[in-house]
Design an enzyme around this catalytic site. Structure first.
Site, mmCIF file in Angstrom:
data_model
loop_
_atom_site.group_PDB
_atom_site.id
_atom_site.type_symbol
_atom_site.label_atom_id
_atom_site.label_comp_id
_atom_site.label_asym_id
_atom_site.label_seq_id
_atom_site.Cartn_x
_atom_site.Cartn_y
_atom_site.Cartn_z
ATOM 1 N N ASP A 7 -11.011 8.970 38.744
ATOM 2 C CA ASP A 7 -12.436 9.236 38.586
ATOM 3 C C ASP A 7 -12.691 10.597 39.205
ATOM 4 O O ASP A 7 -11.832 11.143 39.915
ATOM 5 C CB ASP A 7 -13.265 8.151 39.281
ATOM 6 C CG ASP A 7 -14.770 8.295 39.066
ATOM 7 O OD1 ASP A 7 -15.172 8.950 38.086
ATOM 8 O OD2 ASP A 7 -15.547 7.761 39.875
ATOM 9 N N GLY A 40 -20.109 14.966 35.170
ATOM 10 C CA GLY A 40 -21.160 14.751 34.179
ATOM 11 C C GLY A 40 -21.736 16.017 33.559
ATOM 12 O O GLY A 40 -21.896 16.100 32.330
ATOM 13 N N CYS A 70 -14.206 5.645 35.130
ATOM 14 C CA CYS A 70 -15.353 6.536 34.951
ATOM 15 C C CYS A 70 -15.828 6.416 33.517
ATOM 16 O O CYS A 70 -15.038 6.626 32.586
ATOM 17 C CB CYS A 70 -14.950 7.983 35.269
ATOM 18 S SG CYS A 70 -16.217 9.219 34.918
ATOM 19 N N THR A 72 -18.023 8.359 31.923
ATOM 20 C CA THR A 72 -18.116 9.666 31.274
ATOM 21 C C THR A 72 -16.742 10.148 30.825
ATOM 22 O O THR A 72 -16.574 10.651 29.706
ATOM 23 C CB THR A 72 -18.746 10.696 32.220
ATOM 24 O OG1 THR A 72 -20.040 10.228 32.627
ATOM 25 C CG2 THR A 72 -18.908 12.044 31.551
ATOM 26 N N CYS A 177 -22.573 2.901 34.768
ATOM 27 C CA CYS A 177 -21.843 3.930 35.516
ATOM 28 C C CYS A 177 -21.113 3.206 36.631
ATOM 29 O O CYS A 177 -21.709 2.368 37.329
ATOM 30 C CB CYS A 177 -22.804 4.977 36.086
ATOM 31 S SG CYS A 177 -22.051 6.136 37.256
#
Length: 261
Positions: A7, A40, A70, A72, A177
Site C-alpha cells: 500500500d 490518490g 489499496c 486505488t 478505502c
C-alpha cells in the site's frame, strides 16, 4: 508460508492483521511507500510506477502471494502488477464489498475517497453488483490522510462530515478505502441511529486475506503456533512499523505477534 502486502501507507494493516489471525504461522512482509504517498492524487501512470517499485521490493523477499491492500492501486495498477509478478507470485487485488452489502437488502452507503466516489470504476461495480439496491456514494475528503497520520481530531471531523451525507436509515455501509477499516468503530458511532437496527459494515480485509490463502492452496489455521515473522519495507528500505501504525489495534497486534516468536 510468506504473504506480502503493499500500500502507499498503513491501509494494508487491516488485511495484514486478518492474515495473521487466519495463519499465525505465516511470515508477513509489509511494503509501503512513505516517500511517494499519498498515491490518490497521482496520475494513473505515476501511481503504477510507484506501485511497481513497492511490489518489486516485496517480491525480492520471495513471498508466496502479494495482496494489494489499496483500493486505488487495485483500480489503476493491478494489471501491471500481475504482468510483472504472475505466475511466480499470485497478486490479489482489493475490491469494495458492494455485492455482499447489497445482498442484505435496504439502503447501502459506500464511503470512499473523493477520487473514487463517482468514478467509472465504482459506478461499474454498483451497476454490476448492487442488484438494484439504493446506493449512496459518500466522498470522504481528508479521511484517509487523517487515518494515515493517526490524527484523531482530523479523523473525527472527516467522519462527521461524511456521516452528514449518509442516509439516516442506511442498512449497510461499504468501507471503500482500506484505511477506513482502521477507524470503523468511529464511523459506526457517527452513522448509527439509536432507534434503528445496527448498520452492517462491509470491509475487504477478511475477504482478501482468505483469497490469498486460496490462491496458494493454504487452509486457514487460526490455532497454528504463532511463529510467523514480520518484515517492514519503507519505500524499499528495511524499517519498522511506524508510530502511526502502532496507534491502531491492528498495528499493535502485528508487532506483538512478531515479538512473541
Amino acid at each position: 508460508m510468506k504473504i506480502a502486502l503493499m500500500d502507499s501507507g498503513i491501509g494494508l494493516l487491516p488485511a495484514a492483521a486478518a492474515v495473521r489471525r487466519l495463519r499465525p504461522d505465516a511470515d508477513l512482509v509489509l511494503s509501503s511507500d512513505p516517500d511517494g504517498m499519498p498515491w490518490g492524487p497521482r496520475t494513473p501512470e505515476d501511481l503504477t510506477e510507484r506501485a511497481l517499485a513497492v511490489a518489486r521490493a516485496a517480491a525480492a523477499l520471495e513471498p508466496d502471494a502479494l495482496i494489494v491492500g489499496c483500493n486505488t492501486a487495485s483500480v489503476h495498477a493491478l494489471p501491471a502488477l500481475r504482468a510483472a509478478l504472475e505466475p511466480r507470485i499470485p497478486v490479489i487485488g482489493t475490491v469494495p464489498a458492494i455485492k455482499p452489502a447489497a445482498s442484505g437488502g435496504g439502503k447501502v452507503a459506500i464511503w470512499a475517497t473523493p477520487a473514487t466516489t463517482g468514478s467509472p470504476y465504482q459506478r461499474g461495480l454498483i451497476r454490476d453488483f448492487a442488484d438494484g439496491a439504493e446506493v449512496t456514494e459518500v466522498p470522504c475528503p481528508g479521511l484517509a490522510d487523517a487515518v494515515e497520520q493517526a490524527d484523531a481530531d482530523a479523523v473525527q471531523a472527516s467522519v462527521e462530515a461524511a456521516a452528514k451525507l449518509t442516509p439516516r436509515d442506511v442498512r449497510a455501509l461499504v468501507l471503500g478505502c482500506t484505511h477506513y477499516e482502521l477507524v470503523a468503530e468511529r464511523i459506526r458511532a457517527a452513522v448509527q441511529s439509536a432507534d434503528l437496527p445496527p448498520v452492517v459494515f462491509h470491509g475487504s480485509a477478511g475477504a482478501v486475506a482468505a483469497q490469498a490463502l486460496r490462491r496458494i492452496g493454504a487452509e486457514p489455521k487460526p490455532d497454528a503456533t504463532p511463529s510467523g515473522g514480520l518484515s517492514v519495507l519503507l519505500s524499499g528500505r528495511n524499517g519498522e512499523l511506524t508510530a502511526a501504525a502502532l496507534k491502531y489495534a491492528e498495528g499493535r497486534l502485528l508487532r506483538a505477534a512478531a515479538a512473541a516468536r
